[in-house]
Motif scaffolding. Structure first.
Motif, PDB file in Angstrom:
ATOM      1  N   ASN A 114       0.854  -1.174   0.000  1.00 25.20           N
ATOM      2  CA  ASN A 114       0.000   0.000   0.000  1.00 25.20           C
ATOM      3  C   ASN A 114       0.896   1.232   0.000  1.00 25.20           C
ATOM      4  OD1 ASN A 114      -1.931   1.929   0.307  1.00 25.20           O
ATOM      5  ND2 ASN A 114      -2.789   1.110   2.194  1.00 25.20           N
ATOM      6  N   TYR A 115       0.891   1.960  -1.104  1.00 22.00           N
ATOM      7  CA  TYR A 115       1.751   3.144  -1.222  1.00 22.00           C
ATOM      8  C   TYR A 115       1.080   4.399  -0.677  1.00 22.00           C
ATOM      9  CZ  TYR A 115       4.836   0.340  -4.076  1.00 22.00           C
ATOM     10  OH  TYR A 115       5.697  -0.618  -4.511  1.00 22.00           O
ATOM     11  N   PHE A 116      -0.172   4.279  -0.234  1.00 22.45           N
ATOM     12  CA  PHE A 116      -0.876   5.445   0.274  1.00 22.45           C
ATOM     13  C   PHE A 116      -0.580   5.708   1.755  1.00 22.45           C
ATOM     14  CE2 PHE A 116      -3.398   3.928  -3.309  1.00 22.45           C
ATOM     15  CZ  PHE A 116      -3.386   5.075  -4.076  1.00 22.45           C
ATOM     16  N   SER A 117      -0.052   4.731   2.429  1.00 21.50           N
ATOM     17  CA  SER A 117       0.334   4.956   3.819  1.00 21.50           C
ATOM     18  C   SER A 117       1.818   4.645   3.957  1.00 21.50           C
ATOM     19  CB  SER A 117      -0.478   4.070   4.758  1.00 21.50           C
ATOM     20  OG  SER A 117      -0.229   2.711   4.477  1.00 21.50           O
ATOM     21  N   SER A 118       2.498   5.470   4.662  1.00 25.45           N
ATOM     22  CA  SER A 118       3.937   5.263   4.834  1.00 25.45           C
ATOM     23  C   SER A 118       4.176   4.303   5.983  1.00 25.45           C
ATOM     24  CB  SER A 118       4.626   6.600   5.097  1.00 25.45           C
ATOM     25  OG  SER A 118       4.161   7.122   6.323  1.00 25.45           O
ATOM     26  N   MET A 119       5.417   3.880   6.146  1.00 26.98           N
ATOM     27  CA  MET A 119       5.763   2.949   7.209  1.00 26.98           C
ATOM     28  C   MET A 119       5.614   3.597   8.581  1.00 26.98           C
ATOM     29  SD  MET A 119       6.535   0.168   5.693  1.00 26.98           S
ATOM     30  CE  MET A 119       7.813  -0.888   6.271  1.00 26.98           C
ATOM     31  N   GLU A 120       5.877   4.912   8.667  1.00 29.47           N
ATOM     32  CA  GLU A 120       5.789   5.588   9.954  1.00 29.47           C
ATOM     33  C   GLU A 120       4.336   5.700  10.428  1.00 29.47           C
ATOM     34  OE1 GLU A 120       7.316   7.451   7.285  1.00 29.47           O
ATOM     35  OE2 GLU A 120       9.150   6.349   7.673  1.00 29.47           O
ATOM     36  N   SER A 121       3.418   5.882   9.491  1.00 29.38           N
ATOM     37  CA  SER A 121       2.023   6.056   9.888  1.00 29.38           C
ATOM     38  C   SER A 121       1.432   4.764  10.425  1.00 29.38           C
ATOM     39  CB  SER A 121       1.196   6.586   8.724  1.00 29.38           C
ATOM     40  OG  SER A 121       1.123   5.588   7.718  1.00 29.38           O
ATOM     41  N   ASP A 126      -3.314   3.341  17.309  1.00 25.60           N
ATOM     42  CA  ASP A 126      -3.308   2.828  18.681  1.00 25.60           C
ATOM     43  C   ASP A 126      -4.030   1.482  18.720  1.00 25.60           C
ATOM     44  OD1 ASP A 126      -5.811   3.770  18.210  1.00 25.60           O
ATOM     45  OD2 ASP A 126      -6.062   4.750  20.146  1.00 25.60           O
ATOM     46  N   ASP A 127      -3.893   0.785  19.794  1.00 27.40           N
ATOM     47  CA  ASP A 127      -4.434  -0.569  19.897  1.00 27.40           C
ATOM     48  C   ASP A 127      -5.961  -0.590  19.840  1.00 27.40           C
ATOM     49  OD1 ASP A 127      -1.988  -1.772  19.994  1.00 27.40           O
ATOM     50  OD2 ASP A 127      -1.839  -1.678  22.184  1.00 27.40           O
TER      51      ASP A 127
END
Length: 164
Positions: A114-121, A126-127
Motif C-alpha cells: 500500500n503506497y498510500f500509507s507510509s511505514m511511519e504512519s 493505537d491498539d
C-alpha cells in the motif's frame, strides 16, 4: 368437437352453398386425403417441437451433416479454445462464489504494498483503533459468508427474539 350437435327444433337446418350437387365425389376424397396427410405431418412437427426430450430417430443411414466452410483442424482448434474459455469462466465463478477459499500465488515475485500509507504512519495506530478495525472486518467477513451460504441456518442467542 367429438360430440355431435343435437337439434330439437325440426325447422333448423343448414346447407353448404359452396358445393354444388353435381361435383364429383372423387375430387373431394382426393382433397380430403391430401388435407389429412398434411394435418398429420403438422401434428408430428408440433409434437417434436413441444417435446424436445424425445430423441430424433434417423431411418436413413446416409443422413449426416458437416460444415464445409471450416476444415477439421480449425474446428478442433475452436473446440479447444471454447473448452479453455469454459474452464477459465468456471474458475472465476468458483473464486467469486467461494470467498472463503484463499488466493494461492505460485509466483515468488508476486507481492503487494500500500503506497498510500507510509511505514511511519503504521505505528501511529493505537491498539483500540486496531481492535475496532479488526472487529469490523470480522463482522463484514461473517456477513459475506452468510450472504454466500444461505443454506446455513440462522442461530439466535436472544431469547426475546422471534419472528412470524
Amino acid at each position: 368437437p367429438e360430440v355431435g350437435v343435437e337439434s330439437v327444433d325440426s325447422t333448423c337446418f343448414g346447407r353448404n352453398y359452396f358445393n354444388s350437387l353435381e361435383v364429383d365425389e372423387s375430387i373431394d376424397d382426393n382433397e380430403r386425403k391430401a388435407v389429412l396427410a398434411e394435418v398429420s405431418t403438422l401434428k408430428k412437427i408440433a409434437a417434436d417441437y413441444h417435446h424436445p426430450e424425445v430423441v430424433v430417430e434417423f431411418v436413413d443411414p446416409t443422413v449426416f451433416g458437416r460444415n464445409y466452410f471450416k476444415s477439421a483442424e480449425v474446428v478442433d482448434a475452436d473446440r479447444e479454445q471454447v473448452l479453455a474459455d469454459a474452464a477459465a469462466l468456471k474458475e472465476l465463478a468458483t473464486d467469486y462464489y467461494r470467498p472463503e477459499v484463499g488466493v494461492e500465488s505460485v509466483d515468488p515475485t508476486c507481492f503487494g504494498r500500500n503506497y498510500f500509507s507510509s511505514m511511519e504512519s503504521d505505528e501511529s495506530f493505537d491498539d483500540n483503533e486496531r481492535k475496532t478495525v479488526f472487529a469490523e472486518a470480522a463482522a463484514l467477513k461473517e456477513l459475506a459468508g452468510d450472504y454466500h451460504h444461505p443454506e446455513v441456518g440462522v442461530e439466535s442467542v436472544d431469547s426475546t427474539c422471534f419472528g412470524r
